[in-house]
Design an enzyme around this catalytic site. Structure first.
Site, short mmCIF file in Angstrom:
data_model
loop_
_atom_site.label_atom_id
_atom_site.label_comp_id
_atom_site.label_asym_id
_atom_site.label_seq_id
_atom_site.Cartn_x
_atom_site.Cartn_y
_atom_site.Cartn_z
N GLY A 25 0.58 -1.36 0.05
CA GLY A 25 0.13 -0.23 0.16
C GLY A 25 0.76 1.22 0.17
O GLY A 25 2.25 1.26 -0.44
N GLY A 28 3.16 0.98 3.31
CA GLY A 28 3.88 -0.46 3.97
C GLY A 28 3.77 -1.64 2.79
O GLY A 28 2.90 -1.39 1.89
N VAL A 30 3.54 -6.32 3.02
CA VAL A 30 3.55 -7.34 3.78
C VAL A 30 4.44 -8.53 3.00
O VAL A 30 4.13 -8.88 1.89
CB VAL A 30 2.12 -7.90 4.21
CG1 VAL A 30 2.11 -9.22 5.03
CG2 VAL A 30 1.63 -6.83 5.05
N LYS A 45 5.25 -7.38 8.31
CA LYS A 45 4.78 -6.24 7.69
C LYS A 45 6.06 -5.44 7.94
O LYS A 45 6.69 -5.13 8.81
CB LYS A 45 3.69 -5.62 8.98
CG LYS A 45 3.00 -4.37 8.65
CD LYS A 45 2.11 -3.81 9.65
CE LYS A 45 1.59 -2.43 9.41
NZ LYS A 45 0.62 -1.90 10.35
N ASP A 130 -12.06 0.21 12.97
CA ASP A 130 -12.37 -0.11 11.56
C ASP A 130 -12.65 -1.37 11.24
O ASP A 130 -11.94 -2.23 10.64
CB ASP A 130 -10.91 0.13 10.91
CG ASP A 130 -10.91 0.48 9.40
OD1 ASP A 130 -12.01 0.75 8.82
OD2 ASP A 130 -9.94 0.23 8.67
#
Length: 736
Positions: A25, A28, A30, A45, A130
Site C-alpha cells: 500500500g 507499507g 507485507v 509487515k 475500523d
C-alpha cells in the site's frame, strides 16, 4: 510505498527467511516469512517511515502485544532500526470474511467471536475503529481472527475524542463521522453493520449514494428492517446500529453473549458445530467446534486478499500441500452468501441467509422457533449494491495467495450452481467491441459484459473463485482476484488474474489460456512468459495497437510480443533515489517510481507515476527515451501536474491521452504536441450537470476513463456510475 531493501530486512531479521510479497500500500507492505529455528510461517509487515509514522508503528506494536485472545491476530516480534519498522505477525491462510460464503450459523459465530475479541481489547483500553469484512480473517481450520489494530486508540481509561475521521464510511458510527467522542460502542456499530450485510444480503444503504450522502445516512437515517430475518437476530443487529451510542448493547461481552443465545435458540445448544468454524466463547454453554472432533463440516480456506499493507495475514505463497484443495466446494457443501442485488435488468433479487427457511434448517436437535412477522420498516430506502468508495479503498484485490500450481488444461471446475451475473461495482474495465464494456466485478472472480442498455452478461469466470479452466471455455473457468482487463486490436481479452499470479488470455474463440506466469523460472529480460513464476499481479496491464502485451513485475515494465518472450522496456526507482542501485541495467531506462496505470499507443508507453504525481512517456524511438509529460494546462501558464490521488489513463486512435484526475474531479486531454485541455469537470466534487457541457459538470472522483473509436469519452465514477461525453462535448449519464 517507498521501495524497500530486502537485504536490509533480512539483516534486521537474521532468524527468518523471507518469501514473496503478499500485499502493498501507500506506506507499507507485507512479506511472507518463516522462522528458521521454529519452522513457523509468519507475515512480516514492513514500514519505512519518518519519525512520526515510526511512533505510530511502535504504538501499534505495543497495542497488539497487550492483546492475547483466540480471535485476535497474534504478534510475534517487533524490530525497529532507524526508519525501518518490522512487525512479525501470525500468518493466516483462510482468507478474509469478504471472501467466504457463510451459513446463518457461521455468520452468527463470526459475530459472537469478533464481539468477544472486542470485549478483550476494550478491557485493555484499546479501540479498533475500523471493523469491516476485510479485517476479519480466518485460520486454515476456520478460526476467525480480528486484525488491523493499526489505527486503534488507547483509551487511557475513558472514551477519547477522535482527532480525525478514521475508518471506512460504510461501517462508521455517527459519532465517529462527526469527529466526536468515540468509545467501545463505536466498534459495536461497525460490527452491527457487518452483521447486517451478512444476514440481510445487502448493505444498509443504497450504493448509488454519494459519500457525503452515505455519511449523512449513517448519522440520520435508520436502515430498513431486513426482511425474513428472525426477530432474535434482527433486533440485536438493529440495536447495535442505534444512532445514540447509549442505546447500543451495554458492552461487547454482552453483545457476544446475546448473539450466542440467539444462535442457540435458532439452531440448538450445539450450534457452534453447525457453523463449521472454530470458535472459543468462554461464557457459551456450547462446546466449541474443533477441527479434530469431526463434529463440524470441513472449512475451506479462501485466499486472503491483503488490500492494505497492515493486514496481518494472507494465504501462504507456497501453495497447498498434497490433497489440499484451494477451490470452494460446491454450493451444496458451503451455503452461499447472498448475492448483492444488482441495479440492471435480470439482476438477482435481494435475499438473506434466513430467507425461505423456518429459521430451523440445520441438524434438528431441538424444536426451533416459528417465523414471526417482521416489524414495519423504519425508513423506506431502496436496497442496492454494496458501497464502493474507491478502487484503492477497502475493496482492492491485491495480495491473494498462490493457487498451488498450474491449472489443468481443459479441466472443468467442480459442479456448482451458477452464480447470477450481477455487477454492483466496476473494479476495472475496457471497451468491448462493438459496444459496451468489459467489467471486472467487485469480487474479482468474474468478467462481465455491460451493454449500453444496462444488460449484464457473463464473459469469463463462474463467480466462484479458483484456478481451473485453462484450455476450455472462459465462462466455465475460475478466476481469483482479477485486478485489470485489456483488449487487443483483434478483440482478444487479457485478464490480470492477480490471485492466481498470472495473466490469462481469452481468444476470439472464447477459450481461456495462461500467457504470463504459471512456471517456475525467474522473471527477467528475455524469459519465456509462460515459464516464469509471477508474484501477485496487482499492477495494470495494457495492449498496444500492434497486439503486444505490457505489464509490471519484478520492479520492471515488460512487453510480451507475439512470440511469447518478455522484454524489459523500463524499470522503477524509489522516489528520491539518487544513486541507481542497478547500474548494470542502464540499458533499461528508469521510467517511474510507482506505476498507477499504463496505456500504450503505437509503441509509446504512458505511465501514471502516482508517487510524484506525473505522467511519464516511454518512447523507444525518441532520442530521449523517457520524459515527463509537461505543458501549460488549458493554455495558461505554469506546468501541468497530476493532482495527488489515483489517476487513470486512456488513449484514443489519434494518440490523444486522457487522464482521469480522481483527486481533482476532472478529466483532461493531452494532445500529441503536449497541449493540455480540460474536457470534463469543474474541479468541484459533485454529480450534477448532465445534459449540459461536460466542462460545466461536476464529477465524483472519476476513477476510470475510456475513449471509443468515434471519440466518445466514458467516465467511471463510484460503483457502476458511467457518464458519457459525446464529440459535441455534452455530458449525460449512461449507467447509475
Amino acid at each position: 510505498m517507498p521501495a524497500v531493501d530486502r537485504a536490509r530486512i533480512a539483516r534486521a531479521l537474521p532468524r527468518y527467511s523471507l518469501g514473496e510479497q503478499l500485499g502493498a500500500g501507500s506506506f507499507g507492505l507485507v512479506l511472507a516469512g518463516r522462522h528458521l529455528d521454529l519452522d513457523r510461517t509468519v507475515a512480516v509487515k514492513v514500514l519505512v517511515a519518518p519519525s512520526a509514522a515510526e511512533r505510530g508503528f511502535r504504538a501499534e506494536a505495543r497495542i497488539l502485544s497487550r492483546l492475547d485472545h483466540p480471535h485476535i491476530v497474534r504478534i510475534y516480534d517487533c524490530v525497529v532500526q532507524d526508519d525501518l519498522c518490522l512487525l512479525v505477525m501470525e500468518m493466516l491462510g483462510g482468507g478474509t470474511l469478504a471472501r467466504h460464503r457463510l451459513s446463518a450459523a457461521a455468520a452468527l459465530a463470526v459475530g459472537a467471536a469478533v464481539a468477544d475479541a472486542l470485549a478483550h481489547a476494550h478491557a485493555h483500553g484499546v479501540l479498533h475503529r475500523d471493523i469491516k469484512p476485510d479485517n476479519i480473517l480466518f485460520t486454515e481450520t476456520g478460526q476467525p481472527k480480528l486484525a488491523d489494530f493499526g489505527i486503534g486508540k488507547i483509551l487511557d481509561g475513558a472514551a477519547g475524542t477522535a482527532s480525525r475521521v478514521v475508518g471506512s464510511p460504510r461501517y462508521m458510527a455517527p459519532e465517529q463521522i462527526a469527529g466526536g467522542t468515540v468509545g467501545p460502542a463505536t466498534d459495536l456499530y461497525a460490527l452491527g453493520a457487518v452483521l447486517y450485510e451478512l444476514v440481510a444480503g445487502r448493505p444498509m444503504f443504497d450504493a448509488a449514494l454519494s459519500v457525503p450522502e452515505l455519511l449523512r445516512h449513517q448519522r440520520e437515517v435508520n436502515p430498513p428492517v431486513p426482511a425474513a430475518v428472525p426477530p432474535a437476530v434482527r433486533d440485536l443487529v438493529l440495536r447495535a446500529l442505534a444512532k445514540n451510542p447509549a442505546d447500543r448493547p451495554a458492552d461487547a461481552r454482552t453483545f457476544a453473549q446475546a448473539l450466542g443465545a440467539a444462535a442457540a435458540s435458532l439452531f440448538g445448544p450445539g450450534w457452534p458445530a453447525d457453523s463449521s468454524l472454530v470458535i472459543h466463547l468462554p461464557e457459551s454453554a456450547a462446546t466449541p467446534a474443533t477441527a479434530e472432533t469431526g463434529a463440524a463440516p470441513r472449512f475451506t480456506p479462501a485466499p486472503a486478499p491483503t488490500t492494505r499493507p497492515d493486514h496481518a495475514a494472507a494465504a501462504p505463497t507456497s501453495g497447498p500441500g498434497p490433497g489440499t484443495s484451494t477451490e470452494l466446494p460446491p454450493d451444496s457443501a458451503v451455503p452461499p452468501l447472498p448475492s448483492h442485488p444488482g441495479r440492471h435488468p435480470g439482476a438477482a433479487a435481494s435475499r438473506n441467509l434466513f430467507e425461505g427457511t423456518p429459521y430451523a434448517a440445520g441438524r434438528g436437535r431441538v424444536r426451533r422457533r416459528a417465523a414471526v412477522a417482521v416489524a414495519a420498516a423504519l425508513v423506506a430506502v431502496v436496497a442496492a449494491a454494496a458501497v464502493l468508495l474507491s478502487r484503492g479503498g477497502d475493496q482492492s484485490a491485491a495480495g491473494r495467495g498462490s493457487t498451488g500450481g498450474e491449472p489443468s488444461p481443459g479441466a472443468a471446475p467442480p459442479a456448482a450452481a451458477p452464480v447470477p451475473p450481477v455487477l454492483d461495482a466496476i473494479e476495472a474495465w475496457a471497451l468491448a467491441p462493438p459496444g459496451g464494456f468489459y467489467a471486472v466485478d467487485r469480487a474479482g472472480n468474474r468478467l462481465l459484459r455491460l451493454s449500453l442498455d444496462g444488460t449484464v452478461s457473463a464473459v469469463a469466470g463462474t463467480g466462484v473463485e479458483g484456478s481451473t479452466g485453462d484450455g476450455g471455455p472462459a465462462p466455465a473457468a475460475r478466476l481469483r482476484g482479477v485486478t485489470d482487463v485489456a483488449v487487443g486490436p483483434d478483440g482478444t481479452v487479457y485478464l490480470a488474474d492477480g490471485g492466481n499470479q498470472r495473466i490469462r488470455r481469452i481468444g476470439t474463440d472464447g477459450v481461456i489460456t495462461t500467457v504470463v506466469g504459471g512456471g517456475t523460472g525467474s522473471l527477467r529480460d528475455g524469459s519465456r512468459a509462460t515459464e516464469v513464476s509471477l508474484g501477485l499481479v496487482s499492477g495494470p496491464i495494457a495492449v498496444d495497437t500492434g497486439g503486444d502485451l505490457y505489464f509490471t513485475g519484478a520492479g520492471k515494465v515488460f512487453r510480451v510480443d507475439r512470440s511469447g518472450v518478455a522484454r524489459a522496456v523500463g524499470r522503477t526507482l524509489a522516489p528520491g533515489t539518487v544513486d541507481d542501485p542497478e547500474p548494470a541495467e542502464a540499458a533499461v531506462p528508469v521510467v517511474a517510481a510507482s506505476i498507477g496505470d499504463i496505456e500504450v499507443h503505437d509503441g509509446r508507453v504512458f505511465l501514471a507515476d502516482y508517487s510524484v504525481d506525473r505522467v511519464q512517456v516511454l518512447d523507444p524511438d525518441d532520442t530521449v527515451p523517457v520524459r515527463t509529460l509537461a505543458a501549460a494546462p488549458d493554455g495558461g501558464e505554469g506546468t501541468w501536474q497530476l493532482p495527488s490521488g489515483p489517476s487513470a489513463l486512456a488513449v484514443d486512435i489519434a494518440g490523444n491521452l486522457y487522464v482521469a484526475e480522481s483527486g481533482a474531479n476532472r478529466v483532461r486531454r493531452v494532445d500529441p504536441r503536449g497541449a493540455v485541455t480540460t474536457v470534463a469537470g469543474t474541479g468541484e466534487l459533485g454529480s450534477g450537470g448532465d445534459g449540459g457541457p461536460a466542462t460545466a459538470a461536476r464529477l465524483w472522483a472519476p476513477a476510470r476513463v475510456l475513449v471509443d473509436a468515434a471519440g466518445v469519452l466514458y467516465i467511471g465514477e463510484t460503483g457502476v456510475t458511467v457518464r458519457r461525453v459525446g464529440p459535441d462535448g455534452m455530458i449525460s449519464r449512461l449507467h447509475d
